[in-house]
Design a protein around this motif. Structure first.
Motif, short mmCIF file in Angstrom:
data_model
loop_
_atom_site.label_atom_id
_atom_site.label_comp_id
_atom_site.label_asym_id
_atom_site.label_seq_id
_atom_site.Cartn_x
_atom_site.Cartn_y
_atom_site.Cartn_z
N ASP A 131 4.09 -7.98 -9.11
CA ASP A 131 4.12 -6.58 -9.55
C ASP A 131 2.94 -5.77 -9.02
N GLN A 132 2.50 -6.08 -7.81
CA GLN A 132 1.34 -5.42 -7.22
C GLN A 132 1.80 -4.17 -6.46
N SER A 133 1.86 -3.06 -7.18
CA SER A 133 2.46 -1.84 -6.64
C SER A 133 1.83 -1.39 -5.34
N GLU A 134 0.50 -1.37 -5.27
CA GLU A 134 -0.16 -0.88 -4.06
C GLU A 134 0.11 -1.79 -2.87
N GLN A 135 0.16 -3.09 -3.10
CA GLN A 135 0.48 -4.02 -2.02
C GLN A 135 1.91 -3.82 -1.54
N TRP A 136 2.81 -3.57 -2.46
CA TRP A 136 4.19 -3.31 -2.08
C TRP A 136 4.31 -2.04 -1.25
N LYS A 137 3.56 -1.01 -1.61
CA LYS A 137 3.61 0.24 -0.84
C LYS A 137 3.16 0.00 0.60
N ILE A 138 2.15 -0.83 0.77
CA ILE A 138 1.69 -1.17 2.13
C ILE A 138 2.78 -1.93 2.88
N GLN A 139 3.39 -2.87 2.19
CA GLN A 139 4.45 -3.68 2.81
C GLN A 139 5.65 -2.84 3.23
#
Length: 231
Positions: A131-139
């Protein structure tokens, strides 16, 4: 339109057949049809028949490419034992189907664009990201989609990331969030609903027994199935 989203069935036919009664107009499958469970054939046949779009998971790759089983313990050994059992029962047509599944896929349904990947865009088969929102946005940078659908973690998740909705429906066949019920998602008119349904775990355990899984690994598998947890 009702869109059924499934992931991580893992050869658990009793769990998948419980979801079968959910009405749907389209079905998206996010990988890992096989291993951990003892009934791969009806699971593969169901997805071949009903999935509107389907992609490959890491366990599908291992079975299709005949990757040598890991000699470790725990889940690795369970995967290895069921992989060998799968090789003994799956037809060449089933193996070919697993081999030909795409790693990622983008489809348009009900006016929405869906991007499907088993793990993450950076590492489609193996990376774990919860649930790491910022990491998902990068991905997800550069991915043109309204809803990005992932699996692999066996834990349901829905994140509103602004430009994208991220959906992990959880695992049909081996949940690991403390809830043993089969997990899936329904999308209706763009609204995402995470759902659970109980199934016959005793039948799944019998399937593993019939597959010849060794007693200590069977005990581990049963504990995970009954508790919805990691070993």
């Amino acid at each position: 339109m009702r869109i059924l989203v499934l992931a991580d069935i893992h050869a658990n036919w009793p769990a998948l057949s419980a979801i079968w009664h959910e009405p749907f107009d389209a079905c998206l499958f996010l990988g890992d049809l096989v291993e951990y469970g003892g009934d791969p054939i009806p699971c593969i046949d169901w997805i071949r028949r009903f999935a509107t779009a389907a992609i490959k998971g890491n366990h599908d790759h291992s079975v299709a490419q005949r990757v040598s089983p890991n000699t470790g313990s725990g889940l690795r050994r369970l995967a290895g034992e069921t992989r060998q059992q799968h090789w003994s029962v799956l037809s060449p047509t089933h193996i070919k189907y697993l081999a030909q599944l795409p790693v990622t896929q983008t489809v348009q349904l009900d006016g929405l664009r869906f991007h499907l990947v088993h793990a993450t865009p950076r590492d489609p088969m193996d990376e774990y990201l919860s649930d790491q929102s910022e990491q998902w946005k990068i991905q997800l940078a550069g991915i043109k989609a309204d809803i990005v659908c992932v699996g692999h973690t066996h834990i349901p998740l829905h994140l509103d990331l602004g430009e994208w909705q991220l959906l992990n429906p959880g695992s049909v066949g081996q949940p690991r969030d403390g809830d043993p019920r089969a997990a899936y998602a329904i999308i209706t008119n763009g609204r995402i609903e995470l759902k659970r349904i109980p199934y016959d775990i005793d039948a799944t355990v019998r399937g593993l027994q019939n597959a010849g899984i060794t007693a200590d690994i069977l005990e581990l598998a049963e504990a995970i199935l009954r508790t919805g947890g990691r070993p």
